[in-house]
Design a protein around this motif. Sequence first.
Motif, PDB file in Angstrom:
ATOM      1  N   ILE A 244      41.403 -51.907  -6.546  1.00 58.03           N
ATOM      2  CA  ILE A 244      39.969 -51.888  -5.900  1.00 58.03           C
ATOM      3  C   ILE A 244      39.337 -50.656  -5.838  1.00 58.03           C
ATOM      4  CG2 ILE A 244      38.909 -52.462  -3.683  1.00 58.03           C
ATOM      5  CD1 ILE A 244      41.180 -54.266  -2.887  1.00 58.03           C
ATOM      6  N   HIS A 255      38.409 -57.601  -0.621  1.00 57.90           N
ATOM      7  CA  HIS A 255      38.902 -57.651  -1.794  1.00 57.90           C
ATOM      8  C   HIS A 255      38.218 -57.662  -3.208  1.00 57.90           C
ATOM      9  CE1 HIS A 255      42.654 -60.127   0.062  1.00 57.90           C
ATOM     10  NE2 HIS A 255      42.629 -58.596   0.252  1.00 57.90           N
ATOM     11  N   TYR A 256      37.249 -56.537  -3.092  1.00 57.56           N
ATOM     12  CA  TYR A 256      36.330 -56.181  -4.355  1.00 57.56           C
ATOM     13  C   TYR A 256      37.258 -55.825  -5.486  1.00 57.56           C
ATOM     14  CZ  TYR A 256      32.876 -53.688  -6.989  1.00 57.56           C
ATOM     15  OH  TYR A 256      31.934 -53.179  -8.022  1.00 57.56           O
ATOM     16  N   ILE A 257      37.175 -56.388  -6.701  1.00 56.97           N
ATOM     17  CA  ILE A 257      37.690 -55.960  -7.975  1.00 56.97           C
ATOM     18  C   ILE A 257      36.934 -56.164  -8.940  1.00 56.97           C
ATOM     19  CG2 ILE A 257      40.022 -56.905  -6.914  1.00 56.97           C
ATOM     20  CD1 ILE A 257      39.658 -59.398  -8.467  1.00 56.97           C
TER      21      ILE A 257
END
Length: 453
Positions: A244, A255-257
């Motif tokens: 991340i 959960h920014y990916i």
Amino acid sequence: MPAILTFPRPSVSAVIDKQRYAERRQRFLEQLGGAAAVIPAASLVTHHADCEWPFRQDSDFWYLTGFDEPDAVALLLPHRPEGERFVLFVHPREAGAEVWTGRRWGCEGAVEHFGAQIAHPRDELEERLPEYLKGAEGIAFRVGRHAAVEPLVLRAWADQLDRAPRSGAAALGLVAPCPLLHRLRLRKEPQELERLREACRISAEAHELARAAVAPGMGERQLQALIEQHFLAAGARGPAYSSIVAGGDNACVLHYIANSDVLQDGDLLLIDAGCSLPDYYNGDITRSFPINGRFTGEQRALYELVLAAQERAIEAVRPGVSAEHVHQTALQVLVEGLLELGLLVGEADAIIEQGAYRHLYMHRTGHWLGLDVHDVGAYRLGEHPVELEPGMVLTVEPGLYVSDRLPVPEGQPAIEECWKGIGIRIEDDVAVTAMGREVLTAAALKSTAAMER
């Protein structure tokens, strides 16, 4: 390109001490009583068309065997005579297959290098399994997860039940091996703690490199590449999870990916990244810092609050308390600090009881860490929280995320624009020791002064 099936191939020198695995199996056998355990390895998983994802071994199978090939099956058979209690079914050596996928250990390697007392080709499992299970008081097998093996186990058990009126014997039931195995895995051995220290060391180095390199105008993905390149160069298998790298408001997505934006002057950057070693032990670190090297007033106020909550929670880690106590310690600090900043109103205890803080802090303060990033092991036994013991390893990761994504609870103040888009999480990996705790990730700096330049 030609169709290629790939999975990591350890050298003989990389195989972990057979004695350590034998000791684990012995402890597991003692827990099984008279039940026979069937523990399958992971299988290759299709990514697209005829290409597979990189192979990742099943953690329970790895814990008991150290064998890193797909589709193997381990039998742990306490009801069998000495010398027949650990049986492996593996893909045999085969030149035609090995020219595509690399060398296999085969049956001979399974015995010589991995301590199997007996090894058979994998395609003989269906034929041989009923005989190996004969005489067991029960069968320990995780249903619903291993589609290729489950029908073989159920058929062998059904045949026993069909013959029971004549033979007078059959396994009495199917039980899950997971609770037994996961209790063992929850308390790390000294060698496991050393591997976790190594994973944390590499992970901390990568965070320090990223913080030194960051500048406005860089892409989030550039930093992801820098971090993961260090993992590989330092000897790790790769990232333990999707890294991340979240600038500005992206940090408010837990959960920014995507890691696809450009870093903006004046924003904070949240990096949550850790490596996984060749033997699957993991690091898991989160750091948040200003992209241009200087906090704004609001950013500093929230950062110092999260840092105070995290430090207080880490101090709470010691034998005899619970992970729930660690969480509540951090939560109390966060809520009291948000009240002082005017982002919450009311009494701290009532806000906590009502959950009126959850639009700003919506996750727990940590999780177990080991062979899995969110490692196995219960947090509660019925109504009673599990008490921390030496050898347990957990993350401590409070955070605050100020955005419009969640509604403000009734009775709480509307969020002013100056606070919005600030997402902060600070995460360390902490081992419980006899005297208290060891912060495995201390080499990744986090003081307010260290985050500025």
